[in-house]
Design a protein around this motif. Structure first.
Motif, PDB file in Angstrom:
ATOM      1  N   ALA A   1      50.638  -3.245 -30.694  1.00  0.00           N
ATOM      2  CA  ALA A   1      49.039  -3.312 -29.549  1.00  0.00           C
ATOM      3  C   ALA A   1      47.754  -4.149 -30.160  1.00  0.00           C
ATOM      4  O   ALA A   1      46.943  -4.829 -29.978  1.00  0.00           O
ATOM      5  CB  ALA A   1      48.827  -1.842 -29.651  1.00  0.00           C
ATOM      6  N   PHE A   2      47.709  -3.975 -31.804  1.00  0.00           N
ATOM      7  CA  PHE A   2      46.625  -4.502 -32.612  1.00  0.00           C
ATOM      8  C   PHE A   2      46.695  -6.062 -32.272  1.00  0.00           C
ATOM      9  O   PHE A   2      46.015  -6.601 -32.052  1.00  0.00           O
ATOM     10  CB  PHE A   2      46.034  -4.011 -33.927  1.00  0.00           C
ATOM     11  N   GLU A   3      48.115  -6.512 -32.730  1.00  0.00           N
ATOM     12  CA  GLU A   3      48.436  -8.145 -32.184  1.00  0.00           C
ATOM     13  C   GLU A   3      48.104  -8.237 -30.880  1.00  0.00           C
ATOM     14  O   GLU A   3      47.744  -9.546 -30.491  1.00  0.00           O
ATOM     15  CB  GLU A   3      49.581  -7.657 -32.409  1.00  0.00           C
ATOM     16  N   SER A   4      48.086  -7.523 -30.162  1.00  0.00           N
ATOM     17  CA  SER A   4      47.623  -8.081 -28.923  1.00  0.00           C
ATOM     18  C   SER A   4      46.391  -7.936 -28.194  1.00  0.00           C
ATOM     19  O   SER A   4      46.242  -8.993 -27.912  1.00  0.00           O
ATOM     20  CB  SER A   4      47.971  -7.124 -27.222  1.00  0.00           C
ATOM     21  N   ALA A   5      45.894  -6.985 -28.871  1.00  0.00           N
ATOM     22  CA  ALA A   5      44.223  -7.743 -28.925  1.00  0.00           C
ATOM     23  C   ALA A   5      43.704  -8.630 -30.239  1.00  0.00           C
ATOM     24  O   ALA A   5      42.955  -9.033 -29.242  1.00  0.00           O
ATOM     25  CB  ALA A   5      43.641  -6.263 -29.861  1.00  0.00           C
ATOM     26  N   GLY A   6      44.239  -9.128 -31.115  1.00  0.00           N
ATOM     27  CA  GLY A   6      44.190 -10.597 -31.530  1.00  0.00           C
ATOM     28  C   GLY A   6      43.745 -11.603 -30.148  1.00  0.00           C
ATOM     29  O   GLY A   6      43.648 -12.289 -30.515  1.00  0.00           O
ATOM     30  N   GLY A   7      45.615 -11.353 -29.489  1.00  0.00           N
ATOM     31  CA  GLY A   7      45.845 -12.212 -28.465  1.00  0.00           C
ATOM     32  C   GLY A   7      44.497 -12.340 -27.739  1.00  0.00           C
ATOM     33  O   GLY A   7      43.565 -14.015 -27.228  1.00  0.00           O
ATOM     34  N   ALA A   8      44.197 -11.745 -27.341  1.00  0.00           N
ATOM     35  CA  ALA A   8      42.968 -10.957 -26.044  1.00  0.00           C
ATOM     36  C   ALA A   8      41.600 -11.516 -27.319  1.00  0.00           C
ATOM     37  O   ALA A   8      40.624 -12.604 -26.600  1.00  0.00           O
ATOM     38  CB  ALA A   8      42.345  -9.635 -26.423  1.00  0.00           C
ATOM     39  N   MET A   9      41.517 -11.731 -28.225  1.00  0.00           N
ATOM     40  CA  MET A   9      40.994 -12.025 -29.213  1.00  0.00           C
ATOM     41  C   MET A   9      40.918 -13.810 -29.049  1.00  0.00           C
ATOM     42  O   MET A   9      39.420 -14.211 -29.085  1.00  0.00           O
ATOM     43  CB  MET A   9      40.450 -11.999 -30.759  1.00  0.00           C
ATOM     44  N   LEU A  10      41.792 -14.296 -29.632  1.00  0.00           N
ATOM     45  CA  LEU A  10      41.976 -15.194 -29.270  1.00  0.00           C
ATOM     46  C   LEU A  10      41.259 -16.038 -27.844  1.00  0.00           C
ATOM     47  O   LEU A  10      40.649 -17.395 -27.762  1.00  0.00           O
ATOM     48  CB  LEU A  10      43.483 -15.894 -29.801  1.00  0.00           C
ATOM     49  N   GLU A  11      41.771 -15.103 -26.681  1.00  0.00           N
ATOM     50  CA  GLU A  11      41.538 -15.987 -25.808  1.00  0.00           C
ATOM     51  C   GLU A  11      39.667 -15.919 -25.595  1.00  0.00           C
ATOM     52  O   GLU A  11      38.736 -16.963 -24.410  1.00  0.00           O
ATOM     53  CB  GLU A  11      42.258 -14.724 -24.174  1.00  0.00           C
ATOM     54  N   SER A  12      39.594 -15.098 -25.904  1.00  0.00           N
ATOM     55  CA  SER A  12      37.810 -14.593 -25.667  1.00  0.00           C
ATOM     56  C   SER A  12      36.967 -15.535 -27.167  1.00  0.00           C
ATOM     57  O   SER A  12      35.831 -15.644 -26.252  1.00  0.00           O
ATOM     58  CB  SER A  12      37.247 -13.754 -25.837  1.00  0.00           C
ATOM     59  N   ILE A  13      37.353 -15.548 -27.483  1.00  0.00           N
ATOM     60  CA  ILE A  13      36.551 -16.588 -28.829  1.00  0.00           C
ATOM     61  C   ILE A  13      35.650 -18.302 -28.466  1.00  0.00           C
ATOM     62  O   ILE A  13      36.876 -18.624 -27.262  1.00  0.00           O
ATOM     63  CB  ILE A  13      37.385 -16.655 -30.421  1.00  0.00           C
ATOM     64  N   GLU A  14      34.664 -18.367 -29.032  1.00  0.00           N
ATOM     65  CA  GLU A  14      33.853 -19.695 -28.623  1.00  0.00           C
ATOM     66  C   GLU A  14      35.455 -20.393 -29.299  1.00  0.00           C
ATOM     67  O   GLU A  14      34.700 -21.244 -30.382  1.00  0.00           O
ATOM     68  CB  GLU A  14      33.153 -19.370 -28.923  1.00  0.00           C
ATOM     69  N   PRO A  15      35.574 -21.999 -28.867  1.00  0.00           N
ATOM     70  CA  PRO A  15      36.594 -22.721 -29.123  1.00  0.00           C
ATOM     71  C   PRO A  15      35.970 -23.858 -29.916  1.00  0.00           C
ATOM     72  O   PRO A  15      34.469 -23.982 -29.832  1.00  0.00           O
ATOM     73  CB  PRO A  15      37.407 -23.393 -27.742  1.00  0.00           C
TER      74      PRO A  15
END
Lengths: 100, 194
Positions: free
Chosen positions: A43-57
């Motif tokens: 579940a925390f890894e999924s949050a990591g995926g969401a983090m990657l989506e929301s980070i400023e590239p």
């Protein structure tokens, strides 16, 4: 058999890859035998995926593809230059196209 | 920005037909994000660049093993980047022993590097897509400042002090906020876990 579960903070650290080796060993050994904690880490890894989506590239460096020689040695990596280099960002000699 | 389903289709195209234009879209989407994550996690820019490239090479090579029932593409890419970052740190510093940093990498460093086992049990695999949806739903319910502290804890949990400096907060406050954010996420997810 398992008396203590690692704290959420430790499980988050496992998912984030921020544990030092000692903690990683202990948590990893626990995860092998504990489906509940594995589910938490996933579940925390999924949050990591969401983090990657929301980070400023970040901008990729234009000279990064100087490492193309090494990358092209990877098995299965496309070697030949496509007809239109601009259509394929990872083989342009001038580097990857910057995100627009 | 491609949707989750579009990303899955792009990975599928790479896996099944080695579709370069699909890969180019994936590269353009993920490489700058992976680099940004790695830089935020304390990786020097040049190495972050290299690891972002390596992450995408791994995506190209392992696209066929991606399983949309198990995780979203962004989660998969995150775990690849995370593992490469952990490996790079271990290579750089060796494995830290009780007395500090050893000169040579630990002989078992590869085995010890990742706390999270690679292969999930079959029942866990099937729970993956449901978990992804539940986590994203839960994250939408977190207050912005809790989300911020959760993201920061992904970048470098070893250095909560740095987070404290960044947010101009006492260290204890940062630690308790991380606990609160994680606890909140956990409560939101309850019922989704065995």
């Amino acid at each position: 058999m398992i008396a203590h579960h690692p704290s959420d903070e430790l499980l988050l650290g496992a998912a984030a890859g921020t544990l030092d080796v000692g903690a990683a060993i202990v948590v990893g050994a626990h995860l092998e035998g504990c489906a509940r904690c594995r589910a938490s880490v996933h579940a925390f890894e999924s949050a990591g995926g969401a983090m990657l989506e929301s980070i400023e590239p970040a901008l990729m460096a234009p000279e990064a593809l100087a490492r193309r020689a090494r990358i092209s040695q990877v098995a299965g990596w496309p070697r030949q230059r496509p007809p239109k280099p601009s259509a394929c960002i990872f083989v342009r000699s001038s580097g990857p196209r910057l995100p627009s | 920005m491609p949707s989750g389903d579009e990303l899955i289709e792009l990975i599928r195209a790479v896996a099944q037909t080695r579709d370069r234009s699909a890969f180019a879209v994936l590269f353009k989407h993920f490489a700058p994000r992976v680099k940004a994550y790695l830089v935020r996690a304390g990786t020097l820019s040049e190495l972050a660049e290299e690891l972002a490239q390596e992450t995408m090479v791994t995506v190209w090579r392992k696209a066929v093993s991606f399983d949309p029932a198990r995780a979203q593409v962004s989660t998969w890419v995150f775990t690849i980047a995370r593992n490469l970052r952990v490996d790079a740190l271990r290579r750089q510093h060796g494995v830290r022993g009780d007395d500090g940093i050893s000169a040579e990498p630990h002989p078992d460093a590869d085995l010890l590097a990742h706390a999270v086992p690679d292969a999930p049990a079959p029942d866990e695999r099937l729970a993956g897509a449901r978990r992804e949806a539940a986590v994203r739903q839960a994250l939408r319910q977190l207050a912005p400042e809790q989300l911020q502290i959760l993201w920061l804890s992904f970048y470098d949990a070893q250095s909560h002090a740095r987070i404290a400096t960044e947010l101009n907060l006492p260290l204890g406050t940062v630690k308790s906020r991380i606990r609160l954010a994680v606890g909140h996420l956990r409560r939101l997810l309850q019922g989704e876990e065995p």
